[in-house]
Design an enzyme around this catalytic site. Structure first.
Site, PDB file in Angstrom:
ATOM      1  N   ASP A 198      32.095 -88.660 -12.086  1.00 18.93           N
ATOM      2  CA  ASP A 198      30.840 -87.970 -11.790  1.00 18.93           C
ATOM      3  C   ASP A 198      31.005 -86.574 -12.390  1.00 18.93           C
ATOM      4  O   ASP A 198      31.437 -85.641 -11.735  1.00 18.93           O
ATOM      5  CB  ASP A 198      30.599 -87.910 -10.280  1.00 18.93           C
ATOM      6  N   CYS A 236      24.229 -85.521 -13.110  1.00 19.78           N
ATOM      7  CA  CYS A 236      22.955 -85.247 -12.450  1.00 19.78           C
ATOM      8  C   CYS A 236      22.147 -84.299 -13.339  1.00 19.78           C
ATOM      9  O   CYS A 236      21.624 -83.285 -12.869  1.00 19.78           O
ATOM     10  CB  CYS A 236      23.167 -84.673 -11.051  1.00 19.78           C
TER      11      CYS A 236
END
Length: 508
Positions: free
Chosen positions: A180, A233
């Site tokens: 991530d 993100c």
């Protein structure tokens, strides 16, 4: 949102989205969606739905995830402090679902803090296999370790290392790796206005270079045939499809697996439609990008044997049995800033003389530990005992496998020995089920007693309320539960429950 979106960002998004841009822009007037994810290490989805004091709506891409309604305050309920659910942005639950973790897997969460995705991985492992959670920033590893403890993770290790050093210590070892990746955070602009203030036109390019390096290290740590999920993100193509395209061009043994999904996932741009995007104008969540990469299983000569060496616990040693140059260079500090020996940085670090104490009194320490588990629990956990001073961790790896690495938690922290007696740690309690303790007490989550316990107060509890296994005496450590789910320790004697809930965890 109050913060003004950067002009260069809005112009790029107009070019990227075309006729969809206006619909996308309208989402910045909306309130971000909240969500929780059931911690199935402690509670089933069915039971959480029956217990939850607020309305829950399923999240399409995560079978354990739920939207919380407006006005819900899941962080202000005893169930949160019991670790029954993790409060998490809904889109952030998607990458781990694509990783397809199975019990028994060896999994690396490379950029793990504060721990949302690590706790999700741990729940999928169900106590089997291995989870290594790493973050490069020392301060962030504190929250990471605490979350793994709160959510009852027994088979997790927390590192504070660079990706390349992890790859050197664990070559070709992990079945699945999650990245991530650090990114420009454009997908979180609606949720976090500070991300808007920090953004500059050159930010995506800066992060893309960092992401490429992380991917290369992760590839070296992945087992042949293993799966790697890369997520961000952000909306920037440079950090998403561009980073993945560069990696695939340089690593022919990897290919993309179609992300598929539930219909919520939009395809990636350009020549990488197998990747996936979550758009805030198409789903109830923030912006996210995901790519699933799989190694073809082939080996090159230098890769052979690495996995076997790790399994034997000698990853940081050369053939002569001495620490390798990379291990010697590790250094490291404890969380309190003192120099750690062998690169370790265990949070319960005592006075820093762990190796000496271990060699002198390990037999006595082990005896105290064994006596406690026999008398208070009636069983002992599987794993490798790792002593640091008088503090004991049960690790899923032999201690030699972590030599030279900056280690925040080498495993499940179960307690320490003081004056010849074993004192159980709070993380031991949070990972237990009531039936695993010789004494337990269940408090009602809707009563004032549960909150009083979480505030650290002493309670008056008659003997008949305790659940005591046959053959065990009343006096001693009690596993305190809330509606049947473990929260912490207390000591019971003569109707009084002396609170052992740690000060740093208490309800405020």
């Amino acid at each position: 949102m109050a913060a003004q979106l950067p002009g260069s960002f809005t112009q790029r998004m107009k070019e990227l989205l075309g006729t969809e841009y206006e619909q996308f822009a309208e989402t910045y007037k909306e309130t971000p969606y909240g969500g929780i994810r059931a911690n199935t290490l402690k509670i089933s989805v069915k039971d959480l739905l029956a217990l939850a004091p607020f309305e829950l709506e399923p999240i399409p891409w995560c079978p354990t995830g739920f939207y919380t309604g407006e006005g819900a305050r899941p962080g202000k309920h005893p169930y949160y402090h019991t670790g029954l659910y993790y409060i998490q942005e809904p889109s952030a639950m998607a990458p781990v679902e694509l990783l397809d973790v199975q019990p028994g897997d060896r999994v690396l969460d490379l950029c793990a803090a504060p721990g949302g995705k690590s706790t999700q991985i741990a729940a999928k492992l169900q106590g089997e296999g291995l989870l290594v959670s790493n973050d490069l920033h020392p301060e962030r590893t504190k929250a990471l370790a605490k979350n793994l403890e709160l959510y009852g993770v027994r088979n997790g290790i927390v590192l504070n290392e660079s990706p390349e050093r992890i790859a050197a210590a664990f070559p070709g070892f992990f079945d699945r790796i999650l990245i991530d990746a650090p990114c420009s955070g454009e997908g979180m602009f609606r949720k976090d206005e500070d991300m808007v203030k920090q953004w500059e036109p050159g930010t995506p390019e800066k992060y893309a270079a960092m992401q490429r390096d992380i991917l290369v290290s992760a590839a070296a740590a992945l087992k042949p045939g293993g799966t790697l999920v890369y997520s961000t993100c952000t909306f920037a193509v440079e950090e998403n499809e561009g980073t993945i395209a560069d990696f695939l061009a340089a690593h022919p043994r990897f290919s993309l697996v179609p992300a598929g999904g539930t219909g919520s996932f939009a395809p990636g741009f350009g020549e990488l439609p197998e990747t996936a995007r979550l758009w805030p104008h198409k789903v109830k969540g923030e912006g996210h990008f995901m790519a699933v990469l799989r190694h073809d299983g082939s080996l090159v000569p230098e890769e052979e044997g690495g996995d076997r060496d790790i399994a034997l616990g000698i990853a940081a040693r050369n053939k002569s049995g001495k620490a390798s140059p990379s291990a010697k260079a590790a250094g490291g500090k404890t969380e309190r800033g003192r120099g750690g020996k062998g690169g370790r940085a265990f949070g319960k670090s005592g006075n820093g003389s762990g190796r000496e104490q271990q060699s002198v009194g390990e037999e006595a320490l082990l005896a105290a530990y064994a006596d406690f588990f026999k008398e208070q629990l009636g069983w002992q956990p599987a794993g490798y005992p790792v002593w640091f001073g008088e503090h004991l961790y049960i690790s899923p790896l032999p201690k030699e496998a972590l030599d030279g690495l900056k280690t925040i938690r080498p495993g499940w922290y179960v307690g320490h020995v003081r004056s010849g007696r074993f004192i159980p740690g709070h993380p031991l309690a949070t990972a237990l089920h009531p039936e695993e303790s010789c004494r337990s007490l269940s408090l009602s989550g809707s009563s004032g007693e549960a909150v009083s316990y979480l505030k650290g107060e002493t309670l008056s509890i008659p003997a008949e309320r305790l659940s005591v296994k046959s053959g065990s005496v009343l006096k001693g450590y009690v596993l305190v539960c809330i509606d049947g789910y473990s929260a912490g320790w207390a000591k019971w004697q003569d109707g009084m429950l002396k609170n052992e809930y740690p000060a740093g965890w208490r309800w405020t």
